[in-house]
Design a protein around this motif. Structure first.
Motif, PDB file in Angstrom:
ATOM      1  N   LYS A 250       2.417  13.132  -7.046  1.00 24.70           N
ATOM      2  CA  LYS A 250       1.962  11.739  -6.999  1.00 24.70           C
ATOM      3  C   LYS A 250       1.261  11.386  -5.697  1.00 24.70           C
ATOM      4  O   LYS A 250       0.831  10.251  -5.510  1.00 24.70           O
ATOM      5  CB  LYS A 250       3.151  10.798  -7.202  1.00 24.70           C
ATOM      6  CG  LYS A 250       3.908  10.997  -8.523  1.00 24.70           C
ATOM      7  CD  LYS A 250       3.060  10.597  -9.714  1.00 24.70           C
ATOM      8  CE  LYS A 250       3.864  10.686 -11.006  1.00 24.70           C
ATOM      9  NZ  LYS A 250       3.059  10.300 -12.196  1.00 24.70           N
ATOM     10  N   LYS A 251       1.169  12.373  -4.790  1.00 26.60           N
ATOM     11  CA  LYS A 251       0.538  12.156  -3.477  1.00 26.60           C
ATOM     12  C   LYS A 251       1.171  10.946  -2.766  1.00 26.60           C
ATOM     13  O   LYS A 251       0.496  10.008  -2.333  1.00 26.60           O
ATOM     14  CB  LYS A 251      -0.975  11.978  -3.610  1.00 26.60           C
ATOM     15  CG  LYS A 251      -1.685  13.220  -4.151  1.00 26.60           C
ATOM     16  CD  LYS A 251      -3.184  13.033  -4.237  1.00 26.60           C
ATOM     17  CE  LYS A 251      -3.913  14.322  -4.564  1.00 26.60           C
ATOM     18  NZ  LYS A 251      -3.418  14.976  -5.788  1.00 26.60           N
ATOM     19  N   LEU A 252       2.480  11.029  -2.612  1.00 27.74           N
ATOM     20  CA  LEU A 252       3.244   9.934  -2.047  1.00 27.74           C
ATOM     21  C   LEU A 252       3.288  10.016  -0.517  1.00 27.74           C
ATOM     22  O   LEU A 252       3.075  11.078   0.070  1.00 27.74           O
ATOM     23  CB  LEU A 252       4.672   9.951  -2.593  1.00 27.74           C
ATOM     24  CG  LEU A 252       4.791   9.932  -4.127  1.00 27.74           C
ATOM     25  CD1 LEU A 252       6.256   9.930  -4.539  1.00 27.74           C
ATOM     26  CD2 LEU A 252       4.062   8.734  -4.715  1.00 27.74           C
ATOM     27  N   ASP A 253       3.593   8.877   0.100  1.00 28.53           N
ATOM     28  CA  ASP A 253       3.699   8.840   1.559  1.00 28.53           C
ATOM     29  C   ASP A 253       4.920   9.616   2.034  1.00 28.53           C
ATOM     30  O   ASP A 253       4.870  10.338   3.027  1.00 28.53           O
ATOM     31  CB  ASP A 253       3.789   7.392   2.046  1.00 28.53           C
ATOM     32  CG  ASP A 253       2.509   6.627   1.787  1.00 28.53           C
ATOM     33  OD1 ASP A 253       1.477   7.002   2.366  1.00 28.53           O
ATOM     34  OD2 ASP A 253       2.535   5.668   0.994  1.00 28.53           O
TER      35      ASP A 253
ATOM     36  N   ALA B 189       0.813  -1.224   0.000  1.00 23.23           N
ATOM     37  CA  ALA B 189       0.000   0.000   0.000  1.00 23.23           C
ATOM     38  C   ALA B 189       0.847   1.274   0.000  1.00 23.23           C
ATOM     39  O   ALA B 189       0.319   2.369  -0.209  1.00 23.23           O
ATOM     40  CB  ALA B 189      -0.931  -0.001   1.212  1.00 23.23           C
ATOM     41  N   LEU B 190       2.153   1.163   0.221  1.00 25.15           N
ATOM     42  CA  LEU B 190       3.006   2.345   0.317  1.00 25.15           C
ATOM     43  C   LEU B 190       3.306   2.941  -1.053  1.00 25.15           C
ATOM     44  O   LEU B 190       3.440   2.226  -2.051  1.00 25.15           O
ATOM     45  CB  LEU B 190       4.317   1.978   1.002  1.00 25.15           C
ATOM     46  CG  LEU B 190       4.252   1.730   2.512  1.00 25.15           C
ATOM     47  CD1 LEU B 190       5.593   1.205   3.013  1.00 25.15           C
ATOM     48  CD2 LEU B 190       3.877   3.004   3.262  1.00 25.15           C
ATOM     49  N   LYS B 191       3.449   4.266  -1.067  1.00 21.85           N
ATOM     50  CA  LYS B 191       3.836   4.998  -2.275  1.00 21.85           C
ATOM     51  C   LYS B 191       5.009   5.912  -1.906  1.00 21.85           C
ATOM     52  O   LYS B 191       4.851   6.816  -1.084  1.00 21.85           O
ATOM     53  CB  LYS B 191       2.662   5.812  -2.811  1.00 21.85           C
ATOM     54  CG  LYS B 191       1.451   4.972  -3.211  1.00 21.85           C
ATOM     55  CD  LYS B 191       0.438   5.778  -4.007  1.00 21.85           C
ATOM     56  CE  LYS B 191      -0.131   6.930  -3.179  1.00 21.85           C
ATOM     57  NZ  LYS B 191      -1.147   7.703  -3.958  1.00 21.85           N
ATOM     58  N   ILE B 192       6.155   5.661  -2.535  1.00 19.43           N
ATOM     59  CA  ILE B 192       7.387   6.326  -2.114  1.00 19.43           C
ATOM     60  C   ILE B 192       8.110   6.894  -3.329  1.00 19.43           C
ATOM     61  O   ILE B 192       8.151   6.283  -4.403  1.00 19.43           O
ATOM     62  CB  ILE B 192       8.305   5.330  -1.369  1.00 19.43           C
ATOM     63  CG1 ILE B 192       7.582   4.747  -0.155  1.00 19.43           C
ATOM     64  CG2 ILE B 192       9.600   6.013  -0.921  1.00 19.43           C
ATOM     65  CD1 ILE B 192       8.321   3.613   0.519  1.00 19.43           C
ATOM     66  N   GLY B 193       8.708   8.073  -3.154  1.00 17.66           N
ATOM     67  CA  GLY B 193       9.545   8.688  -4.176  1.00 17.66           C
ATOM     68  C   GLY B 193      11.017   8.564  -3.811  1.00 17.66           C
ATOM     69  O   GLY B 193      11.378   8.570  -2.626  1.00 17.66           O
ATOM     70  N   TRP B 194      11.874   8.446  -4.823  1.00 20.22           N
ATOM     71  CA  TRP B 194      13.307   8.249  -4.603  1.00 20.22           C
ATOM     72  C   TRP B 194      14.090   9.122  -5.575  1.00 20.22           C
ATOM     73  O   TRP B 194      13.816   9.122  -6.763  1.00 20.22           O
ATOM     74  CB  TRP B 194      13.694   6.794  -4.848  1.00 20.22           C
ATOM     75  CG  TRP B 194      12.887   5.761  -4.114  1.00 20.22           C
ATOM     76  CD1 TRP B 194      11.643   5.297  -4.448  1.00 20.22           C
ATOM     77  CD2 TRP B 194      13.274   5.037  -2.946  1.00 20.22           C
ATOM     78  NE1 TRP B 194      11.232   4.328  -3.554  1.00 20.22           N
ATOM     79  CE2 TRP B 194      12.213   4.146  -2.631  1.00 20.22           C
ATOM     80  CE3 TRP B 194      14.429   5.035  -2.150  1.00 20.22           C
ATOM     81  CZ2 TRP B 194      12.274   3.276  -1.539  1.00 20.22           C
ATOM     82  CZ3 TRP B 194      14.486   4.171  -1.070  1.00 20.22           C
ATOM     83  CH2 TRP B 194      13.415   3.307  -0.769  1.00 20.22           C
TER      84      TRP B 194
END
Length: 466
Positions: A240-243, A179-184
């Motif tokens: 992206k409405k990331l966590d 369920a996680l949304k992460i940017g790197w």
């Protein structure tokens, strides 16, 4: 034997670092790299070792320095394992995990400008710093090198390294990870190849920026401690409405984090999240932070049942302190994070990112929720101002003497950190640059102004100013 003089200004407290090029503009070149290799190999052989692993970052000067370094190592009789483009933590992993290797050298300019480069070293799993680095220069100047004909081999460690990190998430439910949304943001540094492999193995939604290794750093400079370098990541998190989002420095041993609301977390704030998670599993454990960290961190670690330990800034100094005290967790304001509970104890931004994922799931709070719950004190940024190498340490001693005469409340493990009714202020000499570093923290803007005024008065008393 004919000696070689290495510019003493590149031999820093916990690494070697300089401007690549011919004098007078540059002070680090292939001749220095060759001499460093010969001296390091001589010390490895003196301890009974015979093989050294070498990695390099993506800077344009790194292949040249690698070739000269390897030439020096082999000429002094050690075998070399080349792992190619790598992050510093991948080099540390390679040195620790290979039974046939007794030392390691990473060619990297870390977070410094593109025209700079340097070397980070380990020997027999121990940090290599301080007097040991000075010894390299002494051996070179005297030409007191061992001789031999070492061999060279290429070895890939990236897959084993990635596999070893994934244990950080092994006990977490797959559905929650998914369920996680992460940017790197790899910042075009050495993080890129590892990041691509790592995120391909992770559940969830992952958005990657700037993973192409490019020593010109075309998108932004890879230093996540500078807010300006987080602009691309902040925009990605918002779009992206990331966590949350994670950024790396040039050799991926420092982590930067943007929460889901677009706010950057300071190193001590990030360490506080890790401490809450780690101390649940390790009650009474020691947690180390450098002298620049907020009192909020030290107070909170004590409340959580841990033992707070204020120590000197510098990745090698922190690692050495961890080994000395048995601490399971440490961190610096600059974003170096060290885990020794279920990991190797070296600073690894990839592993730190995985432990952040784990902490948010185990403690059932988002990074933004952790951030919201932290006390909001007012502080200066890290204030840095030029002072000559020959003057900076003497000035700190003068300040320390005046404070002792005044009966001030001082912690003197690294410069002076002074506690007053308004909060605290710090003045220390940089171990990597010809600078003094200052910081202050208070509960009110008025208190902060008074603390900064005290720093200015001490500087003026030593004939200096910011």
């Amino acid at each position: 034997m004919q000696g070689y003089r290495i510019d003493p200004t590149v031999l820093r407290e916990y690494d070697i670092r300089g401007v690549v090029g011919e004098k007078p503009e540059g002070n680090l070149g292939p001749g220095d790299a060759r001499a460093i290799g010969r001296s390091f190999a001589t010390l490895v052989r003196a301890e009974g070792g015979g093989k050294v692993v070498v990695g390099r970052d993506g800077r344009l000067s790194s292949p040249m320095l690698e070739a000269a370094l390897v030439e020096g190592l082999t000429a002094s009789g050690v075998d070399v394992v080349r792992i190619g483009i790598s992050s510093s933590p991948m080099l540390y992993f390679a040195e620790l995990s290979a039974e046939d290797v007794q030392g390691g050298i990473q060619i990297t300019g870390s977070h410094n400008p593109a025209d700079q480069n340097g070397f980070k070293m380990v020997m027999a799993g121990r940090p290599f710093y301080g007097a040991a680095i000075q010894r390299l220069g002494e051996l070179a100047a005297a030409g007191e090198w061992s001789r031999g004909a070492g061999r060279i081999e290429d070895r890939s460690v990236i897959d084993a390294y990635v596999e070893g990190m994934l244990g950080a998430l092994a006990d977490l439910p797959a559905d929650r990870l998914a369920a996680l949304k992460i940017g790197w943001d790899a910042g075009n540094g050495a993080a890129g190849p590892v990041l691509e492999r790592l995120t391909a193995r992770l559940p969830g939604e992952h958005h990657l920026l700037h993973t192409d290794v490019d020593g010109t750093f075309p998108n932004h400079h890879p230093d996540p401690s500078e807010e300006a370098n987080l602009a691309d990541l902040r925009a990605l998190v918002a779009a992206k409405k990331l966590d949350f989002g994670v950024a790396f420095d040039g050799d991926a041993d420092r982590i930067g984090v943007i929460d889901g609301q677009g706010r950057a977390l300071a190193g001590d704030q990030l360490l506080l999240i890790y401490a809450e998670d780690v101390l649940r599993k390790n009650p009474g454990a020691r947690v180390i932070a450098d002298v620049k960290a907020s009192r909020v961190l030290f107070d909170r670690v004590a409340v959580l049942g841990g033992v707070p330990d204020m120590w000197k800034a510098g990745h090698a100094l922190i690692k050495s302190r961890m080994k000395q005290t048995g601490a399971v967790l440490a961190g610096e304001m600059t974003g170096h994070m060290f885990f020794a509970d279920d990991y190797h104890g070296f600073d690894d931004a990839f592993y730190a990112a995985l432990r952040l994922i784990a902490a948010t799931l185990r403690l059932d709070r988002s990074v933004a929720e952790f951030h919201d719950a932290m006390p909001q004190l007012v502080s200066t940024p890290e204030l840095r101002f030029a002072v000559g190498e020959s003057r900076k340490f003497a000035a700190i001693e003068e300040v320390r003497g005046r404070l002792a005469e005044a009966g001030a409340e001082v912690v003197a493990v690294d410069g002076v950190r002074v506690t007053t009714a308004d909060g605290w202020w710090l003045l220390r000499a940089s171990n990597t640059q010809a600078m003094l570093v200052a910081r202050a923290e208070s509960e009110t803007p008025e208190g902060l102004a008074r603390l900064v005024g005290e720093i200015d008065r001490q500087l003026a008393a030593s004939g200096l100013s910011r």
